[in-house]
Write a protein that holds these residues in place. Structure first.
Motif, PDB file in Angstrom:
ATOM      1  N   LEU A 155      13.147  10.961  25.924  1.00  0.00           N
ATOM      2  CA  LEU A 155      13.160  11.818  27.105  1.00  0.00           C
ATOM      3  C   LEU A 155      14.534  11.880  27.767  1.00  0.00           C
ATOM      4  O   LEU A 155      14.728  12.647  28.707  1.00  0.00           O
ATOM      5  N   GLU A 156      15.462  11.060  27.271  1.00  0.00           N
ATOM      6  CA  GLU A 156      16.822  11.001  27.825  1.00  0.00           C
ATOM      7  C   GLU A 156      16.793  10.737  29.332  1.00  0.00           C
ATOM      8  O   GLU A 156      17.427  11.416  30.129  1.00  0.00           O
ATOM      9  N   ILE A 157      15.997   9.729  29.696  1.00  0.00           N
ATOM     10  CA  ILE A 157      15.869   9.309  31.090  1.00  0.00           C
ATOM     11  C   ILE A 157      16.601   7.985  31.275  1.00  0.00           C
ATOM     12  O   ILE A 157      16.461   7.065  30.466  1.00  0.00           O
ATOM     13  N   ASP A 158      17.394   7.880  32.351  1.00  0.00           N
ATOM     14  CA  ASP A 158      18.113   6.644  32.649  1.00  0.00           C
ATOM     15  C   ASP A 158      17.629   5.973  33.931  1.00  0.00           C
ATOM     16  O   ASP A 158      18.038   4.855  34.242  1.00  0.00           O
ATOM     17  N   ASN A 159      16.775   6.667  34.682  1.00  0.00           N
ATOM     18  CA  ASN A 159      16.278   6.133  35.942  1.00  0.00           C
ATOM     19  C   ASN A 159      15.248   5.036  35.663  1.00  0.00           C
ATOM     20  O   ASN A 159      14.177   5.285  35.116  1.00  0.00           O
ATOM     21  N   ASP A 160      15.597   3.792  36.040  1.00  0.00           N
ATOM     22  CA  ASP A 160      14.727   2.648  35.728  1.00  0.00           C
ATOM     23  C   ASP A 160      13.342   2.775  36.362  1.00  0.00           C
ATOM     24  O   ASP A 160      12.335   2.397  35.752  1.00  0.00           O
TER      25      ASP A 160
END
Length: 329
Positions: A107-112
């Protein structure tokens, strides 16, 4: 000048022969990761093949969270985490250790915070049912139990996968099983990725729209009981969560939004996400009335319908549904 050594592809191993939903999904999930993208799949019950592989799922009688991910040991009882009681299968084991990486890379998500939310939610809504099915766990402890032990609305695939196993009539070979396993893994993976992408790319981004609508609700009506979304987004769960955060639980009665036909809808907020009952239905005299008859009855031009059950209605403009909602209050 020395030549660079060509790296051999990593090897994923699972058992040969009859396959199930759990290892079909476990293998697919691993293959979505960069490190296993071009991996070779070995299906074998031979210890020499397990030793020669980089990761072994659903076979070997070992679990170490690094190379071996089997759950068939007599003393195995691991669950996803505190509060869970469903024993993990190979799918749950792989997801437990690689789930956050799968979410982040796919999903190319970096928000922990978002990753943690999706990690927990996708397990509850999809993976746990796979684990329960493979371990023979009933959805209910007894026939009179009202609350299920796990959610399975997104998982009804075990029989589809099972029926992909080659028929005994053709006296199947290992190659027949291997070919069918690839199809099973593809089907399980498609269903998993479809749900993961919905949660990450549709459900999560919708929160900001619902949050903004709640923030401007008093501009729609002084009561604050009506919110307007300029486009349809998945709103119910976000609404309940945001109401709780803001200390306004149960206050919002109607949600207005543009539908796909450029008309507008007025939806009554359900008592709960799974309930067919509403906090406040549209007025009884409007129910089941349509078009000009409804416009004449309400005095609001451009009405389209109010459902006979009174939980939703429609009109041709935003102004019209706002007026209907204000009248319904």
């Amino acid at each position: 000048m020395s030549k660079k050594l060509k790296m051999s592809p990593l090897k994923i191993c699972t058992h040969s022969g009859t396959f199930h939903a759990d290892e079909s999904l476990a293998v697919y999930m691993l293959r979505t990761l960069k490190q296993f993208k071009d991996s070779d799949l070995i299906r074998s019950r031979k210890e020499a093949d397990w030793d020669a592989s980089d990761i072994v799922v659903d076979v070997s009688g070992k679990y170490d969270g690094k190379k071996y991910f089997d759950h068939h040991q007599r003393d195995f009882s691991d669950v996803f985490g505190p509060g869970f009681k469903t024993k993990l299968s190979s799918a749950g084991l792989v997801y437990k250790h690689y789930g956050k990486q799968i979410i982040k890379e796919n999903l190319e998500i970096d928000n922990d915070k978002e990753i943690d939310f999706l990690y927990d939610r996708v397990y509850k809504d999809f993976i746990e049912a796979v684990d329960a099915n493979d371990n023979g766990i009933n959805k209910y402890d007894d026939q009179d139990q009202l609350k299920p032990n796990f959610r399975d609305r997104n998982f009804q695939l075990s029989s589809v996968v099972s029926n992909l196993n080659p028929s005994w009539i053709i006296d199947p070979t290992d190659a027949d099983f291997d070919k069918a396993f690839e199809k099973a893994s593809e089907i399980m993976g498609f269903a998993f990725m479809n749900y993961l992408e919905y949660m990450g790319k549709s459900f999560l981004p919708a929160k900001q729209y619902v949050e903004a609508a709640i923030g401007s609700r008093h501009e729609v009506d002084p009561s604050g009981k009506i919110i307007v979304l300029d486009r349809f987004v998945p709103w119910k769960e976000h609404l309940y969560n945001l109401e709780k955060e803001l200390g306004i639980e149960g206050e919002i009665l109607y949600v207005l939004f543009a539908d796909s036909s450029s008309a507008w809808r007025i939806a009554c907020v359900p008592v709960s996400a799974s309930s067919f009952d509403s906090r406040q239905k549209l007025p009884e005299p409007w129910r089941g009335v349509r078009d000009d008859a409804l416009s004449e009855l309400t005095g609001v031009p451009g009405c389209i319908f109010v459902h006979a059950a009174g939980f939703i209605g429609g009109a041709k403009s935003k102004e019209a549904v706002v007026k209907l909602a204000q009248m319904a209050l």
